[in-house]
Each structure stands twice: as structure tokens, then as C-alpha cells.
Design a protein around this motif. Structure first.
Motif, PDB file in Angstrom:
ATOM      1  N   LYS A  26       0.847  -1.196   0.000  1.00  8.24           N
ATOM      2  CA  LYS A  26       0.000   0.000   0.000  1.00  8.24           C
ATOM      3  C   LYS A  26       0.883   1.248   0.000  1.00  8.24           C
ATOM      4  N   GLY A  27       0.473   2.239  -0.765  1.00  7.65           N
ATOM      5  CA  GLY A  27       1.222   3.488  -0.821  1.00  7.65           C
ATOM      6  C   GLY A  27       2.477   3.417  -1.658  1.00  7.65           C
ATOM      7  N   ALA A  28       2.659   2.320  -2.413  1.00  7.82           N
ATOM      8  CA  ALA A  28       3.845   2.166  -3.263  1.00  7.82           C
ATOM      9  C   ALA A  28       3.412   2.000  -4.719  1.00  7.82           C
ATOM     10  N   ILE A  29       4.229   2.507  -5.632  1.00  4.47           N
ATOM     11  CA  ILE A  29       3.939   2.430  -7.063  1.00  4.47           C
ATOM     12  C   ILE A  29       5.103   1.725  -7.752  1.00  4.47           C
ATOM     13  N   PRO A  30       4.857   0.631  -8.474  1.00  4.19           N
ATOM     14  CA  PRO A  30       5.934   0.016  -9.259  1.00  4.19           C
ATOM     15  C   PRO A  30       6.423   0.981 -10.338  1.00  4.19           C
ATOM     16  N   VAL A  31       7.734   1.117 -10.441  1.00  2.00           N
ATOM     17  CA  VAL A  31       8.319   2.035 -11.416  1.00  2.00           C
ATOM     18  C   VAL A  31       9.557   1.384 -12.038  1.00  2.00           C
ATOM     19  N   GLY A  32      10.023   1.957 -13.129  1.00  2.00           N
ATOM     20  CA  GLY A  32      11.348   1.674 -13.659  1.00  2.00           C
ATOM     21  C   GLY A  32      11.558   0.373 -14.401  1.00  2.00           C
ATOM     22  N   GLY A  33      12.731  -0.219 -14.141  1.00  2.00           N
ATOM     23  CA  GLY A  33      13.236  -1.310 -14.958  1.00  2.00           C
ATOM     24  C   GLY A  33      12.389  -2.560 -14.993  1.00  2.00           C
ATOM     25  N   ALA A  34      11.674  -2.883 -13.888  1.00  2.00           N
ATOM     26  CA  ALA A  34      10.843  -4.089 -13.902  1.00  2.00           C
ATOM     27  C   ALA A  34       9.743  -3.969 -14.945  1.00  2.00           C
ATOM     28  N   LEU A  35       9.154  -2.793 -15.057  1.00  2.00           N
ATOM     29  CA  LEU A  35       8.114  -2.571 -16.069  1.00  2.00           C
ATOM     30  C   LEU A  35       8.712  -2.621 -17.471  1.00  2.00           C
ATOM     31  N   ARG A  73      14.463   7.023 -20.851  1.00  2.00           N
ATOM     32  CA  ARG A  73      13.011   6.990 -21.067  1.00  2.00           C
ATOM     33  C   ARG A  73      12.430   5.589 -20.930  1.00  2.00           C
ATOM     34  N   VAL A  74      13.206   4.549 -21.300  1.00  2.00           N
ATOM     35  CA  VAL A  74      12.676   3.193 -21.156  1.00  2.00           C
ATOM     36  C   VAL A  74      12.543   2.801 -19.685  1.00  2.00           C
ATOM     37  N   ASN A  75      13.189   3.557 -18.788  1.00  2.00           N
ATOM     38  CA  ASN A  75      13.070   3.312 -17.355  1.00  2.00           C
ATOM     39  C   ASN A  75      12.068   4.243 -16.694  1.00  2.00           C
ATOM     40  N   ALA A  76      11.632   5.261 -17.402  1.00  2.00           N
ATOM     41  CA  ALA A  76      10.705   6.252 -16.835  1.00  2.00           C
ATOM     42  C   ALA A  76       9.271   5.768 -17.026  1.00  2.00           C
ATOM     43  N   LEU A  77       8.944   4.694 -16.310  1.00  2.00           N
ATOM     44  CA  LEU A  77       7.646   4.047 -16.417  1.00  2.00           C
ATOM     45  C   LEU A  77       7.052   3.856 -15.024  1.00  2.00           C
ATOM     46  N   LEU A  78       5.729   3.843 -14.936  1.00  2.00           N
ATOM     47  CA  LEU A  78       5.054   3.523 -13.679  1.00  2.00           C
ATOM     48  C   LEU A  78       3.795   2.726 -13.972  1.00  2.00           C
ATOM     49  N   TRP A  79       3.367   1.980 -12.953  1.00  2.00           N
ATOM     50  CA  TRP A  79       2.189   1.117 -13.089  1.00  2.00           C
ATOM     51  C   TRP A  79       1.115   1.558 -12.121  1.00  2.00           C
ATOM     52  N   LEU A 110      12.975  -5.252  -8.608  1.00  2.00           N
ATOM     53  CA  LEU A 110      11.751  -4.456  -8.601  1.00  2.00           C
ATOM     54  C   LEU A 110      11.998  -3.124  -7.918  1.00  2.00           C
ATOM     55  N   ASP A 111      11.519  -2.047  -8.520  1.00  2.00           N
ATOM     56  CA  ASP A 111      11.649  -0.701  -7.951  1.00  2.00           C
ATOM     57  C   ASP A 111      10.262  -0.161  -7.615  1.00  2.00           C
ATOM     58  N   PHE A 112      10.161   0.444  -6.423  1.00  2.24           N
ATOM     59  CA  PHE A 112       8.897   1.046  -5.987  1.00  2.24           C
ATOM     60  C   PHE A 112       9.167   2.464  -5.495  1.00  2.24           C
ATOM     61  N   ALA A 113       8.348   3.394  -5.932  1.00  2.00           N
ATOM     62  CA  ALA A 113       8.327   4.737  -5.359  1.00  2.00           C
ATOM     63  C   ALA A 113       7.187   4.753  -4.345  1.00  2.00           C
ATOM     64  N   ALA A 114       7.473   5.188  -3.120  1.00  2.00           N
ATOM     65  CA  ALA A 114       6.478   5.070  -2.050  1.00  2.00           C
ATOM     66  C   ALA A 114       6.402   6.355  -1.237  1.00  2.00           C
ATOM     67  N   TRP A 115       5.189   6.619  -0.710  1.00  2.00           N
ATOM     68  CA  TRP A 115       5.027   7.775   0.171  1.00  2.00           C
ATOM     69  C   TRP A 115       5.805   7.556   1.461  1.00  2.00           C
ATOM     70  N   ASP A 116       5.831   6.321   1.938  1.00  2.00           N
ATOM     71  CA  ASP A 116       6.598   5.960   3.138  1.00  2.00           C
ATOM     72  C   ASP A 116       7.401   4.701   2.804  1.00  2.00           C
ATOM     73  N   PRO A 117       8.623   4.870   2.261  1.00  2.00           N
ATOM     74  CA  PRO A 117       9.389   3.715   1.783  1.00  2.00           C
ATOM     75  C   PRO A 117       9.653   2.659   2.856  1.00  2.00           C
ATOM     76  N   GLU A 118       9.963   3.095   4.077  1.00  2.00           N
ATOM     77  CA  GLU A 118      10.263   2.124   5.133  1.00  2.00           C
ATOM     78  C   GLU A 118       9.036   1.271   5.450  1.00  2.00           C
TER      79      GLU A 118
END
Length: 438
Positions: A16-25, A97-103, A37-45
Motif C-alpha cells: 500500500k502506498g507504493a507504485i511500481p516504477v522503472g526497470g521491472a516494467l 526513457r525506457v526506465n521512466a515508467l510507472l504502473w 523491482l523498484d517502488f516509489a512510495a510515500w513511506d518507503p520504510e
């Protein structure tokens, strides 16, 4: 500004609160199975802890002040970083740009141009200045081009070359050696490693990360070599992977460094009318050891790679017994050594025909595996020869094991007879000749 690129599921658990981004996509869209797998998150910890509850594994705080966390769970590596600003702003800070992706909710979004880059398999920076936000990004670009089979358009190559010049002029900006080692290892372990190393040289990054190898570029060899030293090195690596696709890292490093000592040992020989490189294997081995230790490669990998470089010029003898003895003495380098020797010959002109008999002779000689232990124990040797514990027992066991390797000894009874002959011969050598009156 975000563009819808594809409708598809993300086949991994998303906290919850995490978005898959980058190379995995990127890998999923290119038909690859991602393990990082890379995730951008509001609260990473918090997101990392939630993922640990789902996957297990070990959680590492990479940089808690910046909110960077890593979870290693079996073959999966999950990285969590803060989502700063909007998702679009997050993508604008990424490298390519091929890494600048989000799901999001079954859909993959990217920046303008990302879909074209994926379709055409090209690597283009989001913005050239983004390369300078993390000095490793130019090296990572070359690694991605090699591992994923991506092309580098002219402007991307020029951007990487400009970044290489910046790093050359600002050595304090260089990334940590451990990070460099990881990228170089990934590049070398991919099947397009020679192409990646060619790109390193063409963009100027070879001089940044492997400067000792730049002296091979343009180095004329002569003799059986129809290629300059750097092109020959890439050809050796190519042929090694062709002959042995599962070659481990130390064998690939040995191919890369096998002629590193040639620029320092190049001497003109008027008798043959060309340059010679006496001692280049020994010099190259020391260069490899120094460079790879500096890059923090594991000690076992460094030692084996350097040993392969040192021994790559050894010539296997003829005859099964002699050949088995030859490879027994180099058993810690098998099967890498004969493959490296064969690849070196295939990359030359005039001796390439030697490669196939060399490999065939190796396989034929070692149809019967080399022995792992002597047929007699140390206690049995001491009782047979009347020895006390000491270096002589080890010498006897080594002699017995070598005799087993060459096929002279195949049973315990033969082992006993061999050791008695060995003792008598050793005693005779140690007995001084009688004086003669003169």
C-alpha cells in the motif's frame, strides 16, 4: 504529460502506498522476467516492511536519511525510494526513457517517447542533465544496452561521451567502487558482453573505469595476430562465450585481461622483424589483480582470473599421460583454461586451427576424471615408508596423486609399489657419489 503505454497486470505484490516504477516494467514490456523491482512510495520504510511480511527475506536500510530501503527475498530484490512530488515529476528525474515508467491499476504509463524507444529498442536519456544526478548512470546505460540488446542513437552516445569527459575532469564525482563493480559484473555476465565493452571504449567510459585496458586500443601486434590488441581482446571474449556460454565471471575477466601486459612488454625483435611481448602473461596477471582488487571484486574471483591470465600462454603437451599431468597441475583452473586457450587461438589468424585439437585433446584426456584424493592415507604412507609426520609425507602424497592423475597408478597395490620406488629413487638422489682417488 504521461502517456498510456500498455494495459497489463503487475505480477508481483505491491505494498500500500507504493507504485511500481522503472526497470521491472521495462523488462515486462520487453518480454523479460524481472528480478529487480523498484517502488516509489510515500513511506518507503513502511512499504518495505509490508513487503517483507509478504515475501520474507532480509531488509537493508541502504540510505535511511534519504529513505532508500532494499529487501532481498530469494532471487528477488525490491528497492523502495521516496515518491517526491507527483508521479510525473518522479519519472522526469529518472535516467532513460525506457526506465521512466510507472504502473497504476493495471496500466503502464511513461513519458513521451518511451513507447517509441521500447518499440525500437533504443536507449535515450530523459534529460542529459539527469546523468549527472548519479554518476553511475552513463555506465548503467552501456550495461543496459548490452544486457537488453538496446541501441544507442548518436545523440545518446555523444551524451555518454560528454559525461565520460566530465568524470575524467572531476574524479571526485566518480561513483563508489562497489557500484561500479556491480555494473561491470552484470555487463560481463551477459551474452553481449563484447558489444558492451566496445561501447565502453567508444564512449570514453573504458578510460574511466578500466583505464589500464585503454593502452590496448590501436596496439599493433603482428605475427599470428591480424587484429590490434583491443579488437583481439573483444574477439577472445566473444569466442570464449561462443565455446562456453555459461563461462563464470573469473573466466570472462581473464579473457578481458589476458593481454593487458602487452603494452608494457612490447619490444622490437630485429631477428624476426616484428614486435614481441615476452612476459606479458605475468605482467598482465599482476595488472588484473591490482585493478580487480581496486574494484572490490571478491578475492577468489580475482585470484582465479589472475592465475588464468598467468597461465594462458602455457602450451599443452602431446600424449595422454603428459596432458593429464599438465591439467592436473592446473586443476583449479579447469575447465576455464583450455577454453581460454582455444578462444585466444580462434581470435588470431594462423593458429585458429589449433583450437579444435586443443579442446578435443583436453576432453579425451579427461574422459576419466582427475583423482581428488590419493589411494593411500597419510598414516598408510608413514607406515609403508617408515616416516614420521612432516613435510616428506605431504611430498609423498603429492607424488602419488600425480602418478594417479597421469594413469600410472590405479590401485592400492600399485600405489604401494610406486611409493617404494619413489623412496628408493629419492634416497639415491640424496646419496653423494663416492670419492675416487685421482
Amino acid at each position: 504529460m504521461l502517456r498510456l503505454i500498455a494495459h497489463r497486470d503487475f505480477p508481483f505484490y505491491t505494498p500500500k502506498g507504493a507504485i511500481p516504477v522503472g526497470g521491472a516494467l521495462r523488462d515486462l514490456l520487453l518480454g523479460e522476467r524481472p528480478l529487480d523491482l523498484d517502488f516509489a512510495a510515500w513511506d518507503p520504510e513502511k512499504a518495505a516492511e509490508e513487503a517483507k511480511g509478504r515475501y520474507g527475506g532480509t531488509l537493508f536500510p541502504l540510505d535511511p536519511e534519504r529513505g532508500h530501503y532494499r529487501l532481498v527475498a530469494g532471487a528477488l530484490t525490491l528497492d523502495f525510494t521516496p515518491l517526491e512530488g507527483s508521479p510525473e515529476e518522479d519519472l522526469l528525474r529518472r535516467d532513460y526513457r525506457v526506465n521512466a515508467l510507472l504502473w497504476l491499476k493495471g496500466r503502464v504509463f511513461g513519458l513521451p517517447g518511451a513507447e517509441e524507444d521500447l518499440n525500437r529498442r533504443l536507449l535515450v536519456p530523459v534529460q542529459e542533465e539527469n546523468l549527472y544526478a548519479d554518476p553511475l548512470r552513463s555506465l548503467r546505460g552501456v550495461r543496459l544496452a548490452a544486457t537488453l540488446g538496446l541501441g544507442l542513437p548518436p545523440e545518446t552516445r555523444r551524451a555518454l561521451a560528454r559525461h565520460a569527459r566530465f568524470l575524467q575532469e572531476n574524479p571526485s564525482a566518480l561513483p563508489a567502487r562497489e557500484r561500479v563493480r556491480e555494473e561491470l559484473a552484470k555487463l560481463l555476465l551477459c551474452k553481449r558482453a563484447p558489444f558492451g565493452l566496445h561501447l565502453l571504449e567508444r564512449t570514453g567510459l573504458l578510460g574511466i573505469y578500466l583505464p589500464e585496458l585503454t593502452h590496448l586500443v590501436g596496439l599493433h601486434q603482428g605475427g599470428v595476430h591480424h587484429l590490434p590488441a583491443w579488437e583481439h581482446t573483444l574477439s577472445v571474449l566473444f569466442h570464449l562465450l561462443w565455446l562456453w556460454p555459461e563461462a563464470p565471471l573469473e573466466a570472462r575477466l581473464a579473457a578481458l585481461y589476458h593481454d593487458a601486459g602487452k603494452p608494457l612488454t612490447r619490444r622490437y625483435d630485429p631477428e624476426v622483424g616484428r614486435y614481441r611481448f615476452f612476459g606479458h602473461a605475468e605482467v598482465g596477471a599482476e595488472m588484473a589483480k591490482a585493478a580487480l582488487f581496486w574494484l572490490r571484486f571478491p578475492k577468489e574471483v580475482v585470484e582465479k582470473a589472475a592465475h588464468l591470465v598467468r597461465r594462458h600462454m602455457d602450451r599443452p603437451p602431446e600424449g595422454t599421460k603428459a596432458l593429464r599431468r599438465f591439467y592436473f597441475k592446473r586443476r583449479d583452473l579447469l575447465p576455464a583454461l583450455p577454453y581460454l586457450m582455444a578462444a585466444d587461438r580462434l581470435a588470431a589468424k594462423g593458429v585458429e586451427a589449433e583450437a579444435w585439437p586443443l579442446l578435443e585433446a583436453y576432453r579425451e584426456a579427461l574422459k576419466t576424471p582427475l583423482p581428488q584424493e590419493p589411494l593411500l592415507s597419510g598414516e598408510e604412507v608413514m607406515a609403508l615408508l617408515g616416516l614420521r609426520p612432516g613435510p616428506l609425507v605431504g611430498e609423498a602424497l603429492r607424488a602419488l596423486l600425480e602418478a594417479q592423475a597421469e594413469g600410472s597408478v590405479a590401485s592400492q597395490e600399485e600405489a604401494r609399489r610406486f611409493l617404494l620406488y619413489w623412496r628408493d629413487g629419492r634416497t639415491a638422489q640424496a646419496t653423494p657419489a663416492p670419492d675416487h682417488p685421482g
